[in-house]
Design an enzyme around this catalytic site. Structure first.
Site, PDB file in Angstrom:
ATOM      1  N   HIS A  46     -39.094  40.086 -10.910  1.00  0.00           N
ATOM      2  CA  HIS A  46     -39.401  41.407 -11.470  1.00  0.00           C
ATOM      3  C   HIS A  46     -38.667  41.633 -12.789  1.00  0.00           C
ATOM      4  CE1 HIS A  46     -35.465  42.984 -10.237  1.00  0.00           C
ATOM      5  NE2 HIS A  46     -35.659  42.459  -9.031  1.00  0.00           N
ATOM      6  N   CYS A  51     -33.164  38.811  -5.700  1.00  0.00           N
ATOM      7  CA  CYS A  51     -34.393  38.721  -6.489  1.00  0.00           C
ATOM      8  C   CYS A  51     -34.124  38.021  -7.820  1.00  0.00           C
ATOM      9  CB  CYS A  51     -34.971  40.110  -6.736  1.00  0.00           C
ATOM     10  SG  CYS A  51     -35.757  40.848  -5.280  1.00  0.00           S
TER      11      CYS A  51
END
Length: 344
Positions: free
Chosen positions: A195, A213
């Protein structure tokens, strides 16, 4: 030193107009796995003003640790106007299939191979910290979301609350959303994503600071979001040492260990030697011992030449044959012997 300075100045002329987006490299037709952006081996720029290495990294879409490693004698927080700053130029592709996305956690860098097999795009990224490690293995993109909302897990909310920074149950889209404007969801348990980032953490790209992440610059995640489709394979690897060929020269690229991990110099040397043997197909290749030791000591991520092989007969033949011999034997020069170190 004068030659190096001249090379840097010549390259600086090319870099002043460099794109601020991800670098796209053409893949070699003969299987070479060292890619290069600029003509000069060493790329560098002069600081435009008094700034930090992080400012330069942001301008050229490099990660923080990447630019710090390349400039170990430069003050991270005070780069003087006109001071020379080294940039990444050559890269060795990770040992993975040349398809989809490869995340090499050890270098805080991603490689995306668009369909067609002729190019690779490279992006800096942040990864999970020691207690929230990004998982390894093969997975794929299962969902793409623009302007995602973030639902922080209870464990993260407790952590933030303990630091006096309570989080809401839902963080809506916007400039302070840690997911940024785009998110690619991976087929892994635990809701792992590739992301973007919020404006508060943009200088953390290229560091080991996330909750697992993979975090990218806003412009880079937008480009990846446009190119990578649902179903794209994703290879998450940890390769602190890589080797690869470029024009019959073998290069080695070495990075420091991640936080919480430690490889001794003896282990690092033995690992590098195994890679060299595999690439050269020789039991005891006659490589440059001094150059190898230096690369494994400095650990700056700069590909270093350590071995040169004789070109194949097919490579030598076009230059050796007289023009009047006609087309016979005038090959493309791509028939190099095996031993390339790549995963395709």
């Amino acid at each position: 030193m004068r030659i190096r300075a001249l090379n840097a100045l010549l390259t600086w002329g090319l870099l002043t107009s460099a794109s601020a987006f991800a670098t796209t490299y053409d893949l070699s037709a003969n299987g070479d796995t060292v890619v290069q952006e600029y003509v000069q081996p060493e790329a560098a720029v002069h600081a435009e003003q008094d700034e930090t290495l992080l400012d330069v990294a942001l301008r050229y879409r490099m990660g923080q640790m990447e630019i710090v490693r390349l400039n170990q004698k430069v003050d991270r927080w005070h780069v003087k106007k006109g001071e020379l700053v080294r940039l990444a130029n050559r890269r060795i592709l990770p040992d993975t299939p040349h398809e989809g996305i490869t995340l090499n956690l050890s270098e805080y860098r991603m490689y995306y191979y668009p369909p067609g097999g002729r190019q690779v795009m490279s992006f800096a990224h942040g990864i999970g910290r020691q207690d929230w490690k990004t998982p390894l293995g093969k997975t794929k993109i299962i969902k793409k979301v623009k302007d995602p909302s973030w639902h922080p897990p209870e464990s993260i909310r407790r952590e933030h609350a303990a630091m006096g920074d309570p989080l809401p149950e839902v963080v809506p889209p916007g400039p302070h959303n840690p997911l940024g404007a785009y998110a690619l969801y991976l087929n892994l348990p635990g809701d792992y994503r590739i992301h973007g980032t919020d404006i508060d953490k943009i200088y953390g790209i290229g560091m080991q600071i996330t909750h697992g992440c993979v975090r990218m610059y806003p412009e880079d995640i937008e480009a990846l979001y446009r190119h990578a489709e649902v179903g794209t394979p994703v290879y998450i690897v940890k390769q602190p040492i890589k080797v690869g060929w470029l024009d019959n020269t073998l290069y080695i690229e070495a990075h420091p260990d991640l936080e919480g991990e430690e490889m001794s110099q003896d282990q690092r040397y033995a690992f590098a030697l195994d890679l060299i043997r595999k690439a050269t197909q020789e039991e005891m290749p006659d490589f440059d011992q001094k150059a190898l030791n230096q690369a494994l000591h400095v650990l700056d991520g700069e590909p270093t030449p350590i071995y040169e092989r004789l070109p194949s007969l097919e490579q030598e033949q076009p230059a050796a044959m007289p023009r009047e011999a006609g087309g016979a034997g005038s090959g493309s020069g791509s028939g190099s012997p095996g031993g390339y170190y790549h995963g395709s």
